[in-house]
Scaffold this active site. Structure first.
Site, PDB file in Angstrom:
ATOM      1  N   HIS A  77      -9.519   4.737  -5.678  1.00  0.00           N
ATOM      2  CA  HIS A  77      -8.911   3.729  -6.538  1.00  0.00           C
ATOM      3  C   HIS A  77      -9.687   2.416  -6.433  1.00  0.00           C
ATOM      4  CE1 HIS A  77      -4.747   5.877  -6.641  1.00  0.00           C
ATOM      5  NE2 HIS A  77      -5.750   6.650  -7.015  1.00  0.00           N
ATOM      6  N   GLU A  79      -8.660  -0.577  -5.887  1.00  0.00           N
ATOM      7  CA  GLU A  79      -8.245  -1.374  -4.732  1.00  0.00           C
ATOM      8  C   GLU A  79      -8.897  -0.849  -3.452  1.00  0.00           C
ATOM      9  OE1 GLU A  79      -4.684  -0.833  -7.564  1.00  0.00           O
ATOM     10  OE2 GLU A  79      -6.311   0.391  -6.780  1.00  0.00           O
ATOM     11  N   CYS A 105      -0.903   1.762  -6.759  1.00  0.00           N
ATOM     12  CA  CYS A 105      -0.027   2.876  -6.396  1.00  0.00           C
ATOM     13  C   CYS A 105       0.507   2.639  -4.979  1.00  0.00           C
ATOM     14  CB  CYS A 105      -0.797   4.194  -6.469  1.00  0.00           C
ATOM     15  SG  CYS A 105      -2.046   4.370  -5.163  1.00  0.00           S
ATOM     16  N   CYS A 108      -2.260   2.681  -2.220  1.00  0.00           N
ATOM     17  CA  CYS A 108      -3.020   1.425  -2.168  1.00  0.00           C
ATOM     18  C   CYS A 108      -2.144   0.274  -1.685  1.00  0.00           C
ATOM     19  CB  CYS A 108      -3.622   1.118  -3.532  1.00  0.00           C
ATOM     20  SG  CYS A 108      -4.969   2.239  -3.985  1.00  0.00           S
TER      21      CYS A 108
END
Length: 146
Positions: A77, A79, A105, A108
């Site tokens: 992801h 992040e 999410c 993260c």
């Protein structure tokens, strides 16, 4: 007209999202501290591995809805990549703000809590109620901007 700091950093995150190799959602993230850009990240396969454009999307193949079964994905992801870049280059992100094109999410969110992120600024939502709960319990401000 001169943009606000939040608009400025969100625009940068939006440009970074264009580098994404994800077939489902293009996400960009920047970590900022004291109005200084620290690191960036976008979602996609790990460095040196084939992208989903080449292999196909596991999540689409298995009909996994957004916000579920994050482990069924070749990609990292945005992040996560921003946090990893900080670690690689020895940049402290404790006390930083995250600007992300999408709500992080729950996976993260947990990383961001432990990394000491104090504020999350986002442009779009994401269907993961646990992430919202994690940020709330950790006292991390989540701010949505246009």
């Amino acid at each position: 007209m001169r943009p606000s700091w939040d608009s400025y950093f969100m625009e940068i995150a939006t440009v970074i999202a264009q580098r994404s190799t994800c077939l489902r959602r293009k996400v960009g993230a920047v970590l900022v501290k004291e109005r200084r850009l620290l690191t960036t990240g976008y979602n996609g396969a790990p460095t040196g591995l084939r992208h989903c454009r080449e292999t196909g999307c596991l999540r689409q193949m298995h009909h996994v809805p957004p916000g579920e079964r994050h482990e069924l994905c070749r990609g990292l992801h945005a992040e996560q990549n921003a946090i990893i870049q900080a670690a690689i280059h020895g940049v402290s992100i404790k006390g930083a703000d995250l600007y992300s094109t999408h709500h992080p999410c729950s996976m993260c969110a947990k990383m961001l809590v432990n990394a000491g992120i104090k504020r999350v600024i986002l442009k779009e939502t994401y269907p993961d109620p646990l992430a919202v709960e994690i940020f709330g319990e950790a006292g991390i401000d989540v701010v949505a901007i246009e």
